[in-house]
Design an enzyme around this catalytic site. Sequence first.
Site, PDB file in Angstrom:
ATOM      1  N   SER A   1      -0.226  -3.416   3.608  1.00  0.00           N
ATOM      2  CA  SER A   1       0.867  -4.248   4.280  1.00  0.00           C
ATOM      3  C   SER A   1       1.709  -4.897   3.243  1.00  0.00           C
ATOM      4  O   SER A   1       1.122  -5.485   2.287  1.00  0.00           O
ATOM      5  CB  SER A   1       0.340  -5.335   5.242  1.00  0.00           C
ATOM      6  OG  SER A   1      -0.639  -4.828   6.393  1.00  0.00           O
TER       7      SER A   1
ATOM      8  N   HIS B   1      -0.736  -6.145   0.378  1.00  0.00           N
ATOM      9  CA  HIS B   1      -2.240  -6.599   0.659  1.00  0.00           C
ATOM     10  C   HIS B   1      -2.740  -5.144   1.142  1.00  0.00           C
ATOM     11  O   HIS B   1      -2.211  -4.663   2.102  1.00  0.00           O
ATOM     12  CB  HIS B   1      -2.155  -7.731   1.451  1.00  0.00           C
ATOM     13  CG  HIS B   1      -3.830  -7.857   1.856  1.00  0.00           C
ATOM     14  ND1 HIS B   1      -4.747  -8.687   1.256  1.00  0.00           N
ATOM     15  CD2 HIS B   1      -4.667  -7.552   3.046  1.00  0.00           C
ATOM     16  CE1 HIS B   1      -5.850  -8.848   1.689  1.00  0.00           C
ATOM     17  NE2 HIS B   1      -5.698  -8.225   2.832  1.00  0.00           N
TER      18      HIS B   1
ATOM     19  N   ASP C   1      -2.852 -14.505   3.266  1.00  0.00           N
ATOM     20  CA  ASP C   1      -2.356 -13.306   3.673  1.00  0.00           C
ATOM     21  C   ASP C   1      -2.037 -13.295   5.150  1.00  0.00           C
ATOM     22  O   ASP C   1      -2.239 -12.373   5.959  1.00  0.00           O
ATOM     23  CB  ASP C   1      -3.862 -12.466   3.674  1.00  0.00           C
ATOM     24  CG  ASP C   1      -4.203 -12.193   2.267  1.00  0.00           C
ATOM     25  OD1 ASP C   1      -3.330 -12.317   1.464  1.00  0.00           O
ATOM     26  OD2 ASP C   1      -5.465 -12.087   1.947  1.00  0.00           O
TER      27      ASP C   1
ATOM     28  N   ASN D   1       4.558 -10.320  -0.791  1.00  0.00           N
ATOM     29  CA  ASN D   1       2.981  -9.721  -1.273  1.00  0.00           C
ATOM     30  C   ASN D   1       2.686  -8.492  -0.941  1.00  0.00           C
ATOM     31  O   ASN D   1       3.084  -8.097   0.381  1.00  0.00           O
ATOM     32  CB  ASN D   1       2.205 -10.967  -0.933  1.00  0.00           C
ATOM     33  CG  ASN D   1       0.679 -10.683  -1.343  1.00  0.00           C
ATOM     34  OD1 ASN D   1       0.803 -10.260  -2.577  1.00  0.00           O
ATOM     35  ND2 ASN D   1      -0.253 -10.803  -0.455  1.00  0.00           N
TER      36      ASN D   1
HETATM   37  C1  GAR Z   1      -3.577  -4.011  -4.921  1.00  0.00           C
HETATM   38  O1  GAR Z   1      -4.379  -3.209  -4.380  1.00  0.00           O
HETATM   39  C2  GAR Z   1      -2.928  -5.137  -4.174  1.00  0.00           C
HETATM   40  O2  GAR Z   1      -2.713  -4.734  -2.946  1.00  0.00           O
HETATM   41  C3  GAR Z   1      -3.911  -6.045  -4.231  1.00  0.00           C
HETATM   42  O3  GAR Z   1      -4.653  -6.033  -5.573  1.00  0.00           O
HETATM   43  C4  GAR Z   1      -4.361  -4.945  -6.048  1.00  0.00           C
HETATM   44  C5  GAR Z   1      -3.503  -5.052  -7.387  1.00  0.00           C
HETATM   45  O4  GAR Z   1      -3.415  -3.848  -8.233  1.00  0.00           O
HETATM   46  N1  GAR Z   1      -3.822  -7.386  -3.824  1.00  0.00           N
HETATM   47  C6  GAR Z   1      -4.375  -8.124  -2.928  1.00  0.00           C
HETATM   48  O5  GAR Z   1      -5.540  -7.847  -2.671  1.00  0.00           O
HETATM   49  C7  GAR Z   1      -3.776  -9.575  -2.630  1.00  0.00           C
HETATM   50  N2  GAR Z   1      -4.393 -10.142  -1.631  1.00  0.00           N
HETATM   51  P1  GAR Z   1      -2.589  -3.374  -8.983  1.00  0.00           P
HETATM   52  O6  GAR Z   1      -2.703  -4.558 -10.186  1.00  0.00           O
HETATM   53  O7  GAR Z   1      -2.629  -1.967  -9.653  1.00  0.00           O
HETATM   54  O8  GAR Z   1      -0.785  -3.289  -8.514  1.00  0.00           O
END
Ligand code: GAR
Length: 216
Positions: A138, A111, A147, A109
């Site tokens: 991360s 984050h 997480d 994942n």
């Molecule tokens: C990203 O910032 C990712 O790190 C976050 O969601 C966004 C997705 O963007 N993930 C989390 O917060 C997971 N806990 P994207 O759809 O443009 O890749």
Amino acid sequence: MSQTPCPIVVLISGNGSNLQALMDHSDEGAYSVCAVISNKADAFGLQRASKAGIPTRVIDHRDYADRLSFDQRLIEEIDSFSPKLVVLAGFMRILSPEFVQHFAGKILNIHPSLLPAYRGTHTHERVLEAGEKEHGVSVHFVTEELDGGPVVLQATVPVNSDDTAITLAERVFKQEHRIYPKAVAWFAAGRLRMNEKAVEFDGKRLGVSGIREIGA
Ligand code: GAR
């Protein structure tokens, strides 16, 4: 690269900019995206995948009575592609222990924080409110703790005094798109392993921050 690319399935819920970065780097040969699955039919990432000729599936969690039955359907669909790794890229669902155990050591994942700090949502806003000077992103293995799985790779970014959540998110995204393909390629090359809830990289156990890089 002479090896067969490692097949990965990517799970998304939205824009899919991390998916795009993963697809863009797949021609380096370490891994190949064999399918993209979304729990939302309108996720823009699905269009990105179709444009790249990658099979897509929508499994809407609202069609299932509970988390477990949704996760079981998801497991079934993922398994039909026989991936070696499941990559969560903005997949905004809490996963059941059954799902996590099924793919133990085979789920990554990303984050947007320097875990273990700022688990959960709205990380950029919370970092600004707390007056932090440093923030980042991360990549971690997924365990049953939200997480909370062991960190593989982090990139730090500075927090500037005039930052808003938007400018900070932009700086973090740049690093997300840089480090996620890198971590997935490491896994594909057999360099990464989750062992006893810790990460081993080239056979050496990493500390709590994994490998930490200074980003922009
Ligand atoms: C990203 O910032 C990712 O790190 C976050 O969601 C966004 C997705 O963007 N993930 C989390 O917060 C997971 N806990 P994207 O759809 O443009 O890749």
